[in-house]
Design an enzyme around this catalytic site. Structure first.
Site, PDB file in Angstrom:
ATOM      1  CG  ASP A  27      -2.110   0.911   1.064  1.00  0.00           C
ATOM      2  OD1 ASP A  27      -2.375   1.370  -0.068  1.00  0.00           O
ATOM      3  OD2 ASP A  27      -2.772   1.195   2.088  1.00  0.00           O
ATOM      4  CG  HIS A  44      -0.279   2.221  -9.169  1.00  0.00           C
ATOM      5  ND1 HIS A  44      -0.466   1.808  -7.869  1.00  0.00           N
ATOM      6  CD2 HIS A  44      -1.374   2.967  -9.487  1.00  0.00           C
ATOM      7  CE1 HIS A  44      -1.628   2.280  -7.424  1.00  0.00           C
ATOM      8  NE2 HIS A  44      -2.191   2.991  -8.374  1.00  0.00           N
ATOM      9  CB  THR A  73     -12.964  -7.729  -5.233  1.00  0.00           C
ATOM     10  OG1 THR A  73     -12.882  -7.700  -3.798  1.00  0.00           O
ATOM     11  CG2 THR A  73     -12.608  -9.123  -5.718  1.00  0.00           C
ATOM     12  CG  LEU A 138       9.819 -16.969  -4.130  1.00  0.00           C
ATOM     13  CD1 LEU A 138       9.845 -16.931  -2.597  1.00  0.00           C
ATOM     14  CD2 LEU A 138      10.231 -15.592  -4.669  1.00  0.00           C
TER      15      LEU A 138
HETATM   16  C1  IPE Z   1      -5.383  -2.755  -0.347  1.00  0.00           C
HETATM   17  O1  IPE Z   1      -5.068  -1.425  -0.474  1.00  0.00           O
HETATM   18  C2  IPE Z   1      -5.337  -3.433  -1.681  1.00  0.00           C
HETATM   19  C3  IPE Z   1      -4.008  -3.588  -2.266  1.00  0.00           C
HETATM   20  C4  IPE Z   1      -2.872  -3.251  -1.712  1.00  0.00           C
HETATM   21  C5  IPE Z   1      -3.966  -4.176  -3.567  1.00  0.00           C
HETATM   22  P1  IPE Z   1      -6.198  -0.301  -0.636  1.00  0.00           P
HETATM   23  O2  IPE Z   1      -5.491   0.984  -0.732  1.00  0.00           O
HETATM   24  O3  IPE Z   1      -7.114  -0.668  -1.742  1.00  0.00           O
HETATM   25  O4  IPE Z   1      -6.987  -0.439   0.738  1.00  0.00           O
HETATM   26  P2  IPE Z   1      -7.864   0.613   1.523  1.00  0.00           P
HETATM   27  O5  IPE Z   1      -8.835   1.211   0.531  1.00  0.00           O
HETATM   28  O6  IPE Z   1      -6.950   1.648   2.083  1.00  0.00           O
HETATM   29  O7  IPE Z   1      -8.524  -0.174   2.596  1.00  0.00           O
HETATM   30  C1  IPE Z   2      -1.494   0.284  -3.317  1.00  0.00           C
HETATM   31  O1  IPE Z   2      -1.293   1.640  -3.376  1.00  0.00           O
HETATM   32  C2  IPE Z   2      -1.697  -0.332  -4.674  1.00  0.00           C
HETATM   33  C3  IPE Z   2      -3.087  -0.693  -4.970  1.00  0.00           C
HETATM   34  C4  IPE Z   2      -4.060  -0.677  -4.122  1.00  0.00           C
HETATM   35  C5  IPE Z   2      -3.383  -1.088  -6.332  1.00  0.00           C
HETATM   36  P1  IPE Z   2      -2.498   2.668  -3.349  1.00  0.00           P
HETATM   37  O2  IPE Z   2      -2.860   3.017  -4.760  1.00  0.00           O
HETATM   38  O3  IPE Z   2      -3.626   2.150  -2.539  1.00  0.00           O
HETATM   39  O4  IPE Z   2      -1.809   3.878  -2.645  1.00  0.00           O
HETATM   40  P2  IPE Z   2      -2.493   4.900  -1.630  1.00  0.00           P
HETATM   41  O5  IPE Z   2      -3.085   4.104  -0.521  1.00  0.00           O
HETATM   42  O6  IPE Z   2      -3.533   5.655  -2.415  1.00  0.00           O
HETATM   43  O7  IPE Z   2      -1.370   5.779  -1.167  1.00  0.00           O
HETATM   44 MG    MG Z   3      -4.110   2.357  -0.604  1.00  0.00          MG
END
Ligand code: IPE
Ligand code: IPE
Ligand code: MG
Length: 245
Positions: A27, A44, A73, A138
């Site tokens: 995240d 990303h 999802t 792995l």
């Molecule tokens: C969780 O992160 C999903 C992934 C890392 C793929 P999100 O950014 O989507 O989660 P929330 O919205 O903060 O709970």
């Molecule tokens: C995690 O990074 C990747 C995905 C959920 C795809 P975020 O895109 O959720 O990054 P923040 O939480 O907005 O910083």
């Molecule tokens: Mg996030």
């Protein structure tokens, strides 16, 4: 890609307990980009680059299974441009990295539903999984279009469709209907970027996982940070509900 091959390993004091399965909620890509005045997709891309480092670190530290949460999802509800960008990134990563991952003995698995993914991406994922199925160095599970609730529901539907009798539904049988069938549960779940929630990740499998949350955004989460998480894990006392003598 796996720099540990053929090169002297850096010195990291050995860990007393190495998890068999580490799962990471990657995240903070968006916040990483925002802090630099970049578009979210740049975050990303930086995050994707970082997965290489952590895959290498798993091999070096002896972690045999890594699960990366890449797209939930619920992430479908992000702006169309971001969703399309994330789908493109996964396709590009498979195209760019598959041969090297395969040559380095990485077995790729997909956790999540192929439904809803573009046909060409589905084929790429299927090909990657089939090509690497006998690799043992792995196991890398990519949770993409993954949600713990959706996974549990599809298991229930398949159990019912198979005509399983209620008394036959044990924890073992239920687990065998999940995407993670045959895999050990995660021992350690790491979440970057500071949140203290599961966000629909491995709901069943995480029952007794140890948690490690760090404020570091995923693109900045390096090998030393990963090592620190493994150190923290190795000092945890896992009781599984019992009283230790
Ligand atoms: C969780 O992160 C999903 C992934 C890392 C793929 P999100 O950014 O989507 O989660 P929330 O919205 O903060 O709970
Ligand atoms: C995690 O990074 C990747 C995905 C959920 C795809 P975020 O895109 O959720 O990054 P923040 O939480 O907005 O910083
Ligand atoms: Mg996030």
């Amino acid at each position: 890609m796996l720099a540990s091959r053929g090169q002297p390993a850096e010195e990291w004091p050995p860990l007393s307990h190495v998890p068999r399965h580490v799962a990471i909620i990657m995240d903070g890509n968006g916040r990483w980009a925002q802090a630099r005045g970049l578009p979210r997709l740049a975050g990303h891309r930086a995050g994707t680059e970082n997965t290489r480092r952590i895959i290498e670190a798993c091999v070096e530290f002896g972690v045999p299974m890594l699960t990366l949460y890449a797209f939930s999802t619920e992430n479908w509800y992000r702006p169309r441009e971001e969703v399309d960008g994330l789908l493109d990134i996964l396709a590009e990563v498979i195209d760019r990295e598959l041969d090297e991952l395969h040559a380095n003995g990485v077995q790729l698995r997909h956790l999540g539903s192929p439904e809803g993914l573009p046909e060409s991406l589905r084929r790429k994922v299927q090909h990657a999984v089939e090509l690497t199925r006998n690799n043992t160095r792995l196991t890398l599970n990519v949770a993409f279009n993954y949600g713990g609730r959706a996974e549990i529901l599809q298991a229930v539907r398949r159990i019912l469709a198979d005509g399983v009798r209620p008394e036959e539904v044990t924890e073992e049988l239920f687990a065998s209907y999940l995407h993670t069938a045959g895999m050990p549960d995660p021992d350690l779940i790491i979440r970057t970027a500071g949140e203290m929630r599961l966000s629909n990740f491995l709901l069943w499998q995480a029952a007794y996982a140890e948690y490690f949350s760090t404020p570091i955004h995923w693109p900045d989460f390096g090998k030393a940070d990963f090592y620190r998480a493994l150190c923290a894990y190795s000092q945890r006392q896992r009781r599984f509900g019992r009283v230790l003598q």
